[in-house]
Design an enzyme around this catalytic site. Structure first.
Site, mmCIF file in Angstrom:
data_model
loop_
_atom_site.group_PDB
_atom_site.id
_atom_site.type_symbol
_atom_site.label_atom_id
_atom_site.label_comp_id
_atom_site.label_asym_id
_atom_site.label_seq_id
_atom_site.Cartn_x
_atom_site.Cartn_y
_atom_site.Cartn_z
ATOM 1 N N CYS A 73 0.825 -1.218 0.000
ATOM 2 C CA CYS A 73 0.000 0.000 0.000
ATOM 3 C C CYS A 73 0.853 1.258 0.000
ATOM 4 C CB CYS A 73 -0.908 0.028 1.229
ATOM 5 S SG CYS A 73 -2.113 -1.310 1.272
ATOM 6 N N ASN A 74 2.053 1.152 0.566
ATOM 7 C CA ASN A 74 2.883 2.334 0.769
ATOM 8 C C ASN A 74 4.099 2.425 -0.139
ATOM 9 O OD1 ASN A 74 1.280 3.266 2.898
ATOM 10 N ND2 ASN A 74 2.345 1.941 4.348
ATOM 11 N N GLU B 5 5.179 -4.463 11.612
ATOM 12 C CA GLU B 5 5.531 -5.863 11.393
ATOM 13 C C GLU B 5 5.205 -6.369 9.994
ATOM 14 O OE1 GLU B 5 5.188 -8.768 14.632
ATOM 15 O OE2 GLU B 5 3.985 -7.264 15.653
ATOM 16 N N GLY C 251 -10.429 12.083 4.079
ATOM 17 C CA GLY C 251 -9.009 12.246 3.786
ATOM 18 C C GLY C 251 -8.416 11.001 3.152
ATOM 19 N N ALA D 107 -4.755 9.342 7.130
ATOM 20 C CA ALA D 107 -5.960 8.606 6.731
ATOM 21 C C ALA D 107 -5.621 7.150 6.406
ATOM 22 C CB ALA D 107 -6.609 9.281 5.532
#
Length: 417
Positions: free
Chosen positions: A49-50, A112, A186, A191
């Protein structure tokens, strides 16, 4: 010499709605394309996701080919990489990967999930047959070191982000939260933390942002049900819990809107403002039935946890610095191993040939005696060649190109394609 490279687009440079554009919808296809067109000999793709990251091994680094391949897969122009793209090589890659597996490069320090995601990326690359000796060694060592850092420092213990603390507070203040209507306003970093925490706990929630397209991109990546921004502004009465995490320079949740919403609402409402600056008017807290908390209040509750994790960062970084030096030596040693193996193989073939001639001259047929002689010749060769070969390995670890070059000439080593 092989170069180890890492090309990445992460949350550090790109908000979630931008990062989403760089992701690969079809991972198998992405591996095939990078294998054919990027100039990389080995490839591992890490996608969460990041972050979207490419790890590779190559003899000739060509960043242009990597960008071009990535752009064609994501449907972007190459100029889109100018502000979001990071590139590292060799020692910088080792340090970056160690920080990843240790949880030092995560949105939440000590998180983790990333360690398991790195393991999965390695497994996929092996299944796709795109990783080899270099990346297999690098990732195997990084995963072990990351696990050691976590066990030694406890940096992943009791990790609570502002987002997860906000969700925890909602659970403590709202009975049977799973039956309530939850809204997240957001799509930025804060968010994302809230959405991840809600997902992890199994809560259904709505998400909104300035544009529906951004909300949809966020929900596809992180979770939530996208809803139009204007619908939210005129329908606060539909929700029981509001998580507000935006960077708007004005109040989105105003006193008048909440006052009007509460006129028809039979139950109370909890509002958690994680925005900086605040985007919920403080006067909202004076309205009957409203329980409100802002970022300062929430952050105060996790302050002890943050201090603990920050203290552990120093210990983690110390271990990483020590292990990075060992890892660098191991990676450099990979360059010389083919030379060492080929030299041993060539000398052993000569030994076996001369042994065969000697046995014929002796007319020796007793197998026990032949074994003794065979073991003797192996021991002599091993005793003579081991020291120079170990010195050659050490020279590789210290990047002594002169000794490596001299050894390949002395032993007449020719690289096999």
């Amino acid at each position: 010499m092989s170069n180890i490279i890492n090309a990445r687009v992460t949350f550090r440079n790109s908000p979630i709605h931008i990062l989403e554009k760089f992701t690969f919808k079809d991972l198998d296809s992405a591996y095939e394309s990078f294998k054919k067109h990027s100039g990389l000999n080995e490839i591992v793709i890490l996608q969460t996701c990041n972050r979207v990251e490419i790890f590779g091994s190559t003899k000739e680094m060509n960043i242009g080919k990597i960008k071009k391949t990535w752009a064609s897969l994501s449907g972007l122009e190459e100029v889109a990489f100018n502000e979001n793209f990071e590139i590292s090589s060799d020692d910088e890659v080792y340090e970056h990967l160690l920080k990843l597996t240790s949880g030092l490069d995560s949105m939440v320090l000590g998180e983790e999930q990333i360690l398991g995601q790195v393991k999965e990326a390695m497994i996929t690359a092996k299944e796709m047959r795109t990783s080899g000796e270099y990346l297999n060694t690098l990732f195997d060592k990084a995963i072990k070191i990351g696990t050691r850092v976590r066990n030694a420092t406890g940096i992943n213990k009791g990790t609570i982000s502002v987002g997860s603390m906000a969700v925890k507070l909602a659970e403590e203040n709202i009975d049977d939260l799973k039956t309530k209507n939850i809204l997240l306003i957001g799509t930025g970093e804060a968010a994302t933390l809230v959405a991840k925490s809600l997902n992890k706990r199994g809560y259904r929630f709505f998400v909104t942002s300035r544009t529906l397209q951004r909300s949809q991109a966020f929900s596809e990546t992180v979770g939530g049900i996208p809803i139009g921004f204007e619908d939210v502004l005129s329908g606060f009465s539909n929700y029981d819990v509001l998580f507000v995490a935006t960077i708007a320079p004005y109040f989105l949740v105003t006193y008048d809107r909440i006052r009007d919403a509460m006129k028809t609402k039979k139950t109370g409402m909890m509002i958690l403002d994680l925005s900086n600056p605040r985007t919920v008017d403080e006067k909202v807290a004076t309205i009957g039935g409203i329980k409100m908390m802002n970022l300062d209040q929430i952050a105060e509750m996790v302050d002890k946890n943050i201090k603990y994790r920050s203290n552990q960062r120093t210990s983690a970084e110390k271990i990483i610095n020590e292990e990075a030096a060992v890892l660098r030596a191991q990676m450099r040693r990979l360059e010389v191993e083919p030379v060492v193996k080929e030299i041993f193989k060539d000398i052993d073939m000569k030994r076996a040939k001369e042994l065969e001639k000697a046995l014929r001259m002796l007319g020796e047929t007793d197998q026990s005696k032949i074994k003794i002689i065979d073991d003797l010749t192996k021991a002599i060769v091993e005793g003579i060649i081991s020291t120079p070969m170990n010195n050659l390995r050490r020279a590789s670890e210290q990047e002594d190109e002169d000794i490596l070059s001299a050894a390949t000439k002395i032993f007449d080593y020719k690289k096999k394609d």
